[in-house]
Design a protein around this motif. Structure first.
Motif, mmCIF file in Angstrom:
data_model
loop_
_atom_site.group_PDB
_atom_site.id
_atom_site.type_symbol
_atom_site.label_atom_id
_atom_site.label_comp_id
_atom_site.label_asym_id
_atom_site.label_seq_id
_atom_site.Cartn_x
_atom_site.Cartn_y
_atom_site.Cartn_z
ATOM 1 N N ALA A 124 1.572 4.961 26.129
ATOM 2 C CA ALA A 124 1.073 4.405 27.383
ATOM 3 C C ALA A 124 0.964 5.482 28.452
ATOM 4 O O ALA A 124 0.010 5.500 29.248
ATOM 5 C CB ALA A 124 1.992 3.284 27.864
ATOM 6 N N ALA A 125 1.914 6.416 28.471
ATOM 7 C CA ALA A 125 1.881 7.490 29.459
ATOM 8 C C ALA A 125 0.687 8.405 29.237
ATOM 9 O O ALA A 125 0.042 8.854 30.195
ATOM 10 C CB ALA A 125 3.186 8.293 29.393
ATOM 11 N N SER A 126 0.386 8.686 27.979
ATOM 12 C CA SER A 126 -0.770 9.523 27.666
ATOM 13 C C SER A 126 -2.069 8.854 28.100
ATOM 14 O O SER A 126 -2.973 9.501 28.645
ATOM 15 C CB SER A 126 -0.803 9.826 26.162
ATOM 16 O OG SER A 126 -1.930 10.603 25.830
ATOM 17 N N ALA A 127 -2.174 7.539 27.872
ATOM 18 C CA ALA A 127 -3.365 6.797 28.292
ATOM 19 C C ALA A 127 -3.501 6.812 29.810
ATOM 20 O O ALA A 127 -4.606 6.962 30.347
ATOM 21 C CB ALA A 127 -3.286 5.364 27.774
ATOM 22 N N LEU A 128 -2.375 6.665 30.528
ATOM 23 C CA LEU A 128 -2.408 6.709 31.978
ATOM 24 C C LEU A 128 -2.849 8.084 32.474
ATOM 25 O O LEU A 128 -3.682 8.195 33.380
ATOM 26 C CB LEU A 128 -1.035 6.372 32.554
ATOM 27 C CG LEU A 128 -0.905 6.512 34.065
ATOM 28 C CD1 LEU A 128 -1.700 5.424 34.775
ATOM 29 C CD2 LEU A 128 0.555 6.465 34.493
ATOM 30 N N ALA A 129 -2.298 9.135 31.880
ATOM 31 C CA ALA A 129 -2.641 10.494 32.301
ATOM 32 C C ALA A 129 -4.133 10.776 32.137
ATOM 33 O O ALA A 129 -4.740 11.484 32.940
ATOM 34 C CB ALA A 129 -1.815 11.507 31.509
ATOM 35 N N ALA A 130 -4.736 10.187 31.085
ATOM 36 C CA ALA A 130 -6.162 10.385 30.849
ATOM 37 C C ALA A 130 -7.024 9.577 31.809
ATOM 38 O O ALA A 130 -8.141 9.983 32.154
ATOM 39 C CB ALA A 130 -6.505 10.010 29.408
ATOM 40 N N ALA A 131 -6.505 8.427 32.262
ATOM 41 C CA ALA A 131 -7.311 7.526 33.086
ATOM 42 C C ALA A 131 -7.146 7.768 34.584
ATOM 43 O O ALA A 131 -8.080 7.550 35.357
ATOM 44 C CB ALA A 131 -6.952 6.074 32.771
ATOM 45 N N ALA A 132 -5.970 8.208 35.016
ATOM 46 C CA ALA A 132 -5.681 8.319 36.446
ATOM 47 C C ALA A 132 -6.014 9.707 36.985
ATOM 48 O O ALA A 132 -6.122 10.676 36.233
ATOM 49 C CB ALA A 132 -4.205 7.991 36.700
ATOM 50 N N ASP A 133 -6.162 9.790 38.294
ATOM 51 C CA ASP A 133 -6.417 11.063 38.983
ATOM 52 C C ASP A 133 -5.184 11.408 39.808
ATOM 53 O O ASP A 133 -5.064 11.016 40.974
ATOM 54 C CB ASP A 133 -7.651 10.943 39.869
ATOM 55 C CG ASP A 133 -7.972 12.262 40.596
ATOM 56 O OD1 ASP A 133 -7.236 13.246 40.385
ATOM 57 O OD2 ASP A 133 -8.944 12.289 41.368
ATOM 58 N N PHE A 134 -4.267 12.128 39.180
ATOM 59 C CA PHE A 134 -3.034 12.484 39.862
ATOM 60 C C PHE A 134 -3.173 13.716 40.753
ATOM 61 O O PHE A 134 -2.201 14.153 41.367
ATOM 62 C CB PHE A 134 -1.918 12.706 38.845
ATOM 63 C CG PHE A 134 -1.403 11.429 38.239
ATOM 64 C CD1 PHE A 134 -0.879 10.435 39.041
ATOM 65 C CD2 PHE A 134 -1.448 11.220 36.872
ATOM 66 C CE1 PHE A 134 -0.402 9.254 38.491
ATOM 67 C CE2 PHE A 134 -0.978 10.039 36.313
ATOM 68 C CZ PHE A 134 -0.449 9.056 37.125
ATOM 69 N N SER A 135 -4.372 14.265 40.836
ATOM 70 C CA SER A 135 -4.606 15.358 41.782
ATOM 71 C C SER A 135 -5.082 14.815 43.129
ATOM 72 O O SER A 135 -5.223 15.570 44.087
ATOM 73 C CB SER A 135 -5.655 16.326 41.225
ATOM 74 O OG SER A 135 -6.929 15.704 41.168
#
Length: 436
Positions: A111-122
């Motif tokens: 789930a964390a990997s999917a979030l990292a790919a979908a979200a813009d944490f920059s």
């Protein structure tokens, strides 16, 4: 219509075969047991079965079986019940080095990997994002502050709430000067110490949010609250320091150092701050329901610096994790206390578990806590590169409060390893109301 009914009944039979067993035939689905016909399961029983699924991923898979299952699983009242029973997973954590997400074999890794790919944490979707600094993270949302040219925090600073997953943000209006003056009174001889932070999402209004400015004046403290529902700031509470300590039977003579609290925690509607004085075994408490300030005692132990965290222990009880300062004994122990455990008075801390942290020469500290999760940091092992000793990064470990299971999250460079850290959990609802 006949096809839809057949699919619905088929989905219910699959749920019964998957989730129900008969004691006499533990290894066989109900449908295969002679004389055991499968009846259609009523919606309220299906809901009870789904509430007992261990993870949100299992719930998502069940919802794909048929239309009626999906309708039940996406119902807001059902989701609120599910979220109350199942703590959201640890999806990432943030420090001055940026966002980091769990890696395999951690159970949150997919789930964390999917979030990292979908979200813009920059935060590239946010104007002038490089000029803003992260102040708090809660329920998948991030509170940003723009320091501007001021070197000291003031209540007039700009704030914004961002949603990295949906790439949305809301700029907050400035706090009115007359509102600050109304809670300051004569307590203006010193510049106040200010701290903004997010309030947990309201289950009944998921797109709404709240922000608190906690203001520590020399002789009093106050809380100013912003609600996205009204779009306005208001004074929520204030308290004289002398009155706060007088309630505990202590001296009413105060000085600035007497009320220096830091490292905020949250559990069950209350925010907690630790005293920075090593001699003081206490917490400053702000109850968001009663809008009252108070002081709460800690267990009388010698705690390590950066070694405390307040968590939700279940059944409305608060838990306390602390790392004991036993350097002379050559060992480190992580102690877990519960307040009011096993029918005891709610004012008593009861030791629940002691976990040995077996890493000689590799100090631990508590980085953050969120809901029913704790994040530990541990210095990496020492190795020699040529003749120079160097640490192999910084290891992060999550602790599940319910099971007290420790899992390795990831390892990162030591960089800003000792900077303030926040845990990112939950997939947030969009800041915008849904549109057709």
């Amino acid at each position: 219509m006949a096809t839809s009914t057949a699919l619905r009944r088929s989905g219910r039979r699959k749920a019964a075969r998957t989730l129900t067993e008969i004691p006499e035939y533990p290894d066989r689905p109900v449908a295969e047991i002679p004389g055991r016909p499968v009846a259609e399961i009523p919606d309220h029983l299906v809901a009870e079965i789904f509430l007992r699924l261990p993870t949100a991923e299992d719930l998502a898979r069940a919802s794909a079986a048929c239309v009626s299952f999906r309708r039940l699983v996406t119902d807001k009242s059902f989701l609120r019940r599910f979220h109350r029973l199942h703590a959201p997973p640890v999806l990432a954590f943030y420090d001055r080095d940026g966002f980091h997400h769990p890696l395999p074999p951690h159970r949150s890794a997919p789930a964390a990997s999917a979030l990292a790919a979908a979200a813009d944490f920059s935060f590239s979707f946010f104007p002038n994002h490089l000029d803003w600094a992260v102040q708090d993270i809660r329920d998948g949302r991030v509170l940003l502050l723009c320091p501007g040219e001021c070197q000291q925090r003031q209540v007039s600073m700009e704030l914004a709430v961002c949603d990295p997953l949906h790439r949305g943000y809301v700029l907050l209006p400035p706090v009115p000067e007359d509102l600050v003056a109304s809670v300051a009174h004569a307590a203006t001889e010193y510049k106040p110490w200010c701290e903004p932070f997010l309030v947990p999402i309201d289950e009944e209004a998921e797109t709404a949010f709240g922000v608190i400015w906690m203001v520590h004046f020399h002789t009093r403290l106050a809380a100013l609250v912003f609600s996205s529902s009204t779009g306005q700031w208001q004074a929520a509470a204030s308290k004289e320091w002398k009155d706060l300590f007088l309630e505990r039977g202590e001296s009413t003579t105060v000085s600035p150092i007497d009320h220096d609290y830091h490292k905020r925690h949250y559990a069950y509607g209350c925010f907690y701050w630790e005293s920075s004085e090593t001699q003081k075994k206490e917490l400053l408490v702000f109850d968001t329901r009663s809008l009252e300030f108070s002081i709460s005692d800690l267990p009388p132990r010698e705690w390590c610096p950066l070694g405390l965290a307040i968590v939700e222990a279940g059944e409305g009880r608060i838990g306390l994790f602390g790392i004991l300062d036993e350097a002379l004994a050559g060992k480190l122990d992580l102690c877990y206390y519960i307040k009011g455990n096993k029918g005891e008075s709610s004012g008593n801390w009861q030791l629940e578990k002691t976990i040995s942290l077996e890493s000689p020469g590799r100090p631990h500290d508590i980085k953050a806590a969120a809901g029913t999760y704790l994040l530990l940091g541990k210095l990496g092992a020492m190795q020699f590169i040529g003749s120079t000793p160097q640490r192999l990064g910084f290891e992060y470990i999550s602790v599940d409060v319910k099971t007290l299971q420790l899992e390795r999250v990831c390892t990162k460079s030591s960089g800003f390893a000792f900077s303030k850290t926040w845990i990112y959990t939950n997939f947030p609802p969009s800041l915008s109301s849904p549109t057709v």
